[in-house]
Design an enzyme around this catalytic site. Sequence first.
Site, PDB file in Angstrom:
ATOM      1  CD  GLU A  26      -2.674  -1.278   2.581  1.00 37.29           C
ATOM      2  OE1 GLU A  26      -3.422  -2.240   2.690  1.00 37.29           O
ATOM      3  OE2 GLU A  26      -2.637  -0.351   3.404  1.00 37.29           O
TER       4      GLU A  26
ATOM      5  CB  CYS B 153       3.215   7.399   3.178  1.00 34.53           C
ATOM      6  SG  CYS B 153       3.697   6.185   4.413  1.00 34.53           S
TER       7      CYS B 153
ATOM      8  CB  CYS C 167       7.296  -5.119   8.374  1.00 34.45           C
ATOM      9  SG  CYS C 167       8.684  -4.283   9.216  1.00 34.45           S
TER      10      CYS C 167
ATOM     11  CB  CYS D 126       6.721  -2.733  16.071  1.00 37.42           C
ATOM     12  SG  CYS D 126       8.435  -2.359  15.605  1.00 37.42           S
TER      13      CYS D 126
ATOM     14  CB  CYS E  12       3.345  -1.664  13.617  1.00 32.40           C
ATOM     15  SG  CYS E  12       3.427  -1.410  11.833  1.00 32.40           S
TER      16      CYS E  12
ATOM     17  CB  SER F 262      10.791   5.995   8.841  1.00 31.86           C
ATOM     18  OG  SER F 262      10.370   5.834  10.172  1.00 31.86           O
TER      19      SER F 262
ATOM     20  CG  ASN G 163      -3.219   5.959  13.673  1.00 35.18           C
ATOM     21  OD1 ASN G 163      -4.125   6.760  13.835  1.00 35.18           O
ATOM     22  ND2 ASN G 163      -2.046   6.313  13.155  1.00 35.18           N
TER      23      ASN G 163
ATOM     24  CB  CYS H  45       1.424   6.164  11.521  1.00 31.49           C
ATOM     25  SG  CYS H  45       1.810   7.789  10.961  1.00 31.49           S
TER      26      CYS H  45
HETATM   27  N1  SAH Z   1       9.749   0.365   9.670  1.00 37.33           N
HETATM   28  C1  SAH Z   1       9.919   1.787   9.656  1.00 37.33           C
HETATM   29  C2  SAH Z   1       8.931   2.548   8.788  1.00 37.33           C
HETATM   30  C3  SAH Z   1       7.473   2.164   8.829  1.00 37.33           C
HETATM   31  S1  SAH Z   1       6.349   2.769  10.024  1.00 37.33           S
HETATM   32  C4  SAH Z   1       9.887   2.322  11.055  1.00 37.33           C
HETATM   33  O1  SAH Z   1       9.455   1.614  11.949  1.00 37.33           O
HETATM   34  O2  SAH Z   1      10.338   3.434  11.269  1.00 37.33           O
HETATM   35  C5  SAH Z   1       6.313   4.494  10.111  1.00 37.33           C
HETATM   36  C6  SAH Z   1       6.054   4.981  11.550  1.00 37.33           C
HETATM   37  O3  SAH Z   1       4.738   4.653  12.026  1.00 37.33           O
HETATM   38  C7  SAH Z   1       7.024   4.346  12.543  1.00 37.33           C
HETATM   39  O4  SAH Z   1       7.493   5.341  13.412  1.00 37.33           O
HETATM   40  C8  SAH Z   1       6.132   3.373  13.266  1.00 37.33           C
HETATM   41  O5  SAH Z   1       6.645   3.002  14.514  1.00 37.33           O
HETATM   42  C9  SAH Z   1       4.838   4.140  13.352  1.00 37.33           C
HETATM   43  N2  SAH Z   1       3.687   3.307  13.700  1.00 37.33           N
HETATM   44  C10 SAH Z   1       3.550   1.978  13.487  1.00 37.33           C
HETATM   45  N3  SAH Z   1       2.357   1.541  13.942  1.00 37.33           N
HETATM   46  C11 SAH Z   1       1.729   2.626  14.432  1.00 37.33           C
HETATM   47  C12 SAH Z   1       0.446   2.816  15.017  1.00 37.33           C
HETATM   48  N4  SAH Z   1      -0.402   1.810  15.171  1.00 37.33           N
HETATM   49  N5  SAH Z   1       0.115   4.063  15.416  1.00 37.33           N
HETATM   50  C13 SAH Z   1       0.976   5.093  15.237  1.00 37.33           C
HETATM   51  N6  SAH Z   1       2.184   4.972  14.683  1.00 37.33           N
HETATM   52  C14 SAH Z   1       2.570   3.753  14.284  1.00 37.33           C
END
Ligand code: SAH
Length: 370
Positions: free
Chosen positions: A106, A119, A126, A130, A133, A215, A314, A357
């Site tokens: 996406e 974006c 991935c 985390c 996410c 990022s 989110n 995000c």
């Molecule tokens: N893998 C990379 C880039 C992808 S995510 C990274 O982690 O930096 C882009 C951003 O969104 C990251 O800072 C990630 O931690 C954040 N993110 C992921 N899940 C999220 C969520 N549920 N709510 C808010 N931010 C989130």
Amino acid sequence: MTLPLVFDAPRRGKPPTHLADLTLVERRAAVEEVGEKPYRADQISRHYFTRLSSAPAEMTDLPMTIRDRLAGALLPTLVTEQQALTCDEGATRKTVWRLFDGALVESVLMRYPDRSTVCVSSQAGCGMACPFCATGQAGLTRNLSTAEIVEQVLAAARVAASGELAGGASRLSNVVFMGMGEPLANYNAVLGAVRRLTDPSPAGLGLAQRHLTLSTVGLVPAMRRLVEEKLQVTLAVSLHAPDDELRDTLVPVNTRWPLSEVMDAAWSYAAATGRRVSIEYALIRDINDQPERARLLAELLRGRLAHVNLIPLNPTPGSQWTASRRESEQEFVRILRRAGVSTTVRDTRGREIDAACGQLAALQATPVDH
Ligand code: SAH
């Protein structure tokens, strides 16, 4: 709730080579291989990067007889729109792309008054896991190629230029590698995309390096490698916690490269580039949003070339975590600012179409055979 479909890793071929995978010099060689003069590579590159066109019929400066041959060799279809969703009164659009092997990724285009930002995804899925996410939940399917990343940007540039989004026609100006995937875990392809997007036409799209953001969860060796590239792209570090104990659970790769090493690498990048590092911090209610953690974060960043981006969490399907209360968020901001740490709260574009995000989670499709 829909459960992500996960398949055993199938045998996958590589995506076909596209001109966006190649430097201009390599493109000239590829054109000669199909029996044409090298300067044809410059012409077809201009169609792609300057006119944003991949259609042979529009390449009127090329003889009819060779258009299809050149397009066939250098402009294979890599991404096919599977679904497009719009929100924020027409100013945000998420697109689900189907790749050559059926994998889905996406990207999200956001039109602001002063800029248009896309974006993009750097991997299908991935591997960083985390827990807050959505992309992290299904694991890694595969790395994207340079051209699969560039194609997401070109598609966004076309939509921006077409005037379809609310706010009218615009020039795509910014690219953030914050979609699906960990960009620094797909280093070579991502750096190739950075070059293609920032090299001037006809080699590339000619965006400003400063308008690109990479990022990362904090893959220290790759961050150090990036320091050596002498680029001006913005580095964003997904911190989410100011102490190892909590960060080990929120960003599991922290057990491999702890905070002190991540911060050292970030400050090396700031020193080498003179650019502020973006510190990403998703505020999760009662998990990482306590005043004590704001103070620890302020300690970590005080006097450094850094800017904090607080992201209201989110919520993702199946998680009990949610965004911080408004008072906690405000207090967190206040503590950081009082310590002289530049801080903003990120807007939450795309929420109602699961395009904000951490919400990108295209279900993996069954790969098609080739
Ligand atoms: N893998 C990379 C880039 C992808 S995510 C990274 O982690 O930096 C882009 C951003 O969104 C990251 O800072 C990630 O931690 C954040 N993110 C992921 N899940 C999220 C969520 N549920 N709510 C808010 N931010 C989130």
